[in-house]
Design an enzyme around this catalytic site. Structure first.
Site, PDB file in Angstrom:
ATOM      1  CG  HIS A   1      -2.129  -0.771   1.160  1.00 51.25           C
ATOM      2  ND1 HIS A   1      -1.867  -1.962   2.035  1.00 51.25           N
ATOM      3  CD2 HIS A   1      -2.577  -1.324   0.606  1.00 51.25           C
ATOM      4  CE1 HIS A   1      -2.984  -2.490   2.238  1.00 51.25           C
ATOM      5  NE2 HIS A   1      -4.078  -2.122   1.418  1.00 51.25           N
TER       6      HIS A   1
ATOM      7  CE  LYS B   1     -13.546  -6.596   1.615  1.00 48.96           C
ATOM      8  NZ  LYS B   1     -12.327  -5.849   0.642  1.00 48.96           N
TER       9      LYS B   1
ATOM     10  NE  ARG C   1      -2.946  -6.929  -4.541  1.00 48.44           N
ATOM     11  CZ  ARG C   1      -3.317  -7.280  -3.419  1.00 48.44           C
ATOM     12  NH1 ARG C   1      -2.961  -7.637  -2.379  1.00 48.44           N
ATOM     13  NH2 ARG C   1      -4.874  -6.989  -3.407  1.00 48.44           N
TER      14      ARG C   1
ATOM     15  CB  SER D   1      -4.189  -6.895   4.905  1.00 51.40           C
ATOM     16  OG  SER D   1      -3.780  -5.214   3.672  1.00 51.40           O
TER      17      SER D   1
HETATM   18  P1  ADP Z   1     -10.063  -3.706  -0.742  1.00 50.44           P
HETATM   19  O1  ADP Z   1     -10.602  -4.150   0.268  1.00 50.44           O
HETATM   20  O2  ADP Z   1     -10.337  -2.265  -1.262  1.00 50.44           O
HETATM   21  O3  ADP Z   1      -9.589  -4.427  -1.826  1.00 50.44           O
HETATM   22  P2  ADP Z   1      -6.959  -3.142   0.672  1.00 50.44           P
HETATM   23  O4  ADP Z   1      -7.371  -2.742   1.452  1.00 50.44           O
HETATM   24  O5  ADP Z   1      -7.038  -5.215   0.321  1.00 50.44           O
HETATM   25  O6  ADP Z   1      -8.525  -2.711   0.481  1.00 50.44           O
HETATM   26  O7  ADP Z   1      -6.431  -2.827  -0.886  1.00 50.44           O
HETATM   27  C1  ADP Z   1      -6.698  -1.168  -0.864  1.00 50.44           C
HETATM   28  C2  ADP Z   1      -6.000  -1.929  -2.468  1.00 50.44           C
HETATM   29  O8  ADP Z   1      -4.489  -1.472  -2.583  1.00 50.44           O
HETATM   30  C3  ADP Z   1      -6.898  -2.341  -3.774  1.00 50.44           C
HETATM   31  O9  ADP Z   1      -6.787  -1.603  -4.976  1.00 50.44           O
HETATM   32  C4  ADP Z   1      -6.042  -3.097  -3.843  1.00 50.44           C
HETATM   33  O10 ADP Z   1      -5.716  -4.362  -5.153  1.00 50.44           O
HETATM   34  C5  ADP Z   1      -4.297  -2.160  -3.469  1.00 50.44           C
HETATM   35  N1  ADP Z   1      -3.499  -3.468  -3.053  1.00 50.44           N
HETATM   36  C6  ADP Z   1      -3.650  -3.708  -1.857  1.00 50.44           C
HETATM   37  N2  ADP Z   1      -2.322  -4.789  -1.538  1.00 50.44           N
HETATM   38  C7  ADP Z   1      -1.364  -4.345  -2.458  1.00 50.44           C
HETATM   39  C8  ADP Z   1      -0.021  -3.840  -2.891  1.00 50.44           C
HETATM   40  N3  ADP Z   1       0.994  -5.356  -2.101  1.00 50.44           N
HETATM   41  N4  ADP Z   1       0.444  -3.653  -3.857  1.00 50.44           N
HETATM   42  C9  ADP Z   1      -0.408  -2.837  -4.590  1.00 50.44           C
HETATM   43  N5  ADP Z   1      -1.423  -2.926  -4.564  1.00 50.44           N
HETATM   44  C10 ADP Z   1      -1.947  -3.054  -3.356  1.00 50.44           C
END
Ligand code: ADP
Length: 164
Positions: free
Chosen positions: A17, A41, A90, A128
């Site tokens: 992130h 979630k 990703r 995450s």
């Molecule tokens: P959500 O529940 O909205 O998917 P996340 O916190 O999991 O929320 O992710 C927020 C955004 O960050 C999403 O667009 C996700 O694809 C992106 N994201 C999560 N982890 C990574 C990572 N390791 N590299 C790049 N983007 C990421």
């Protein structure tokens, strides 16, 4: 003033992130990391905890701020006078969901653009969900999340802090 909203659950924030945030701020005057309540979630961390972890992680980054929201994303984007939504991509596995989400958001408000950013290749496997699983089993997540996030995970799972 060009503003982008980077929405997500951030349960918890990872180095992936952070990589996306650092890339996004090169393109915009201001980036707002927007933590979604997302109770459906069943997040590990409460909204307040997730927001606090994000705030601490972005402290050193100029023109980046954190906020939370509990409404339709496009409404939040408009309320913050932002022009774009940032999402991270990703792998191919992210694509279908992100594509649907971006097109739906465009249907809801065609003035808002979604911009996809790819993280550094070493973060493409990072999520995450995986971090929580590793931390729960006592694994060391020190190279995947900021130090204070690792401490918060150890506290949540009451596992002993392993040296980084
Ligand atoms: P959500 O529940 O909205 O998917 P996340 O916190 O999991 O929320 O992710 C927020 C955004 O960050 C999403 O667009 C996700 O694809 C992106 N994201 C999560 N982890 C990574 C990572 N390791 N590299 C790049 N983007 C990421």
């Amino acid at each position: 003033m060009r503003t982008a909203i980077y929405p997500g659950s951030f349960d918890p924030l990872t180095n992936g992130h952070l990589d996306v945030i650092e890339r996004a701020i090169k393109l915009f005057d201001r980036v707002i990391v927007a933590v979604a309540r997302n109770e459906s979630k069943q997040p590990l961390f409460t909204l307040e905890e997730r927001l606090k972890l994000v705030r601490k992680s972005i402290r050193q980054l100029p023109h980046v701020e954190a906020d939370s929201f509990d409404c339709l994303l496009v409404d939040y984007v408009e309320r913050r006078s932002a022009q774009a939504i940032i999402r991270g991509l990703r792998a191919v596995s992210d694509f279908e969901f992100e594509f649907q989400l971006a097109l739906m958001n465009r249907k809801l408000n065609e003035n808002i653009e979604t911009i996809f950013m790819m993280p550094k290749d070493t973060y493409t496997f990072l999520s995450s969900r995986m971090i929580k699983e590793i931390a729960q089993l006592g694994g060391n997540v020190g190279s995947f999340v900021p130090a204070h996030v690792r401490t918060a995970l150890c506290d949540k799972f009451k596992t002993k802090s392993a040296p980084i």
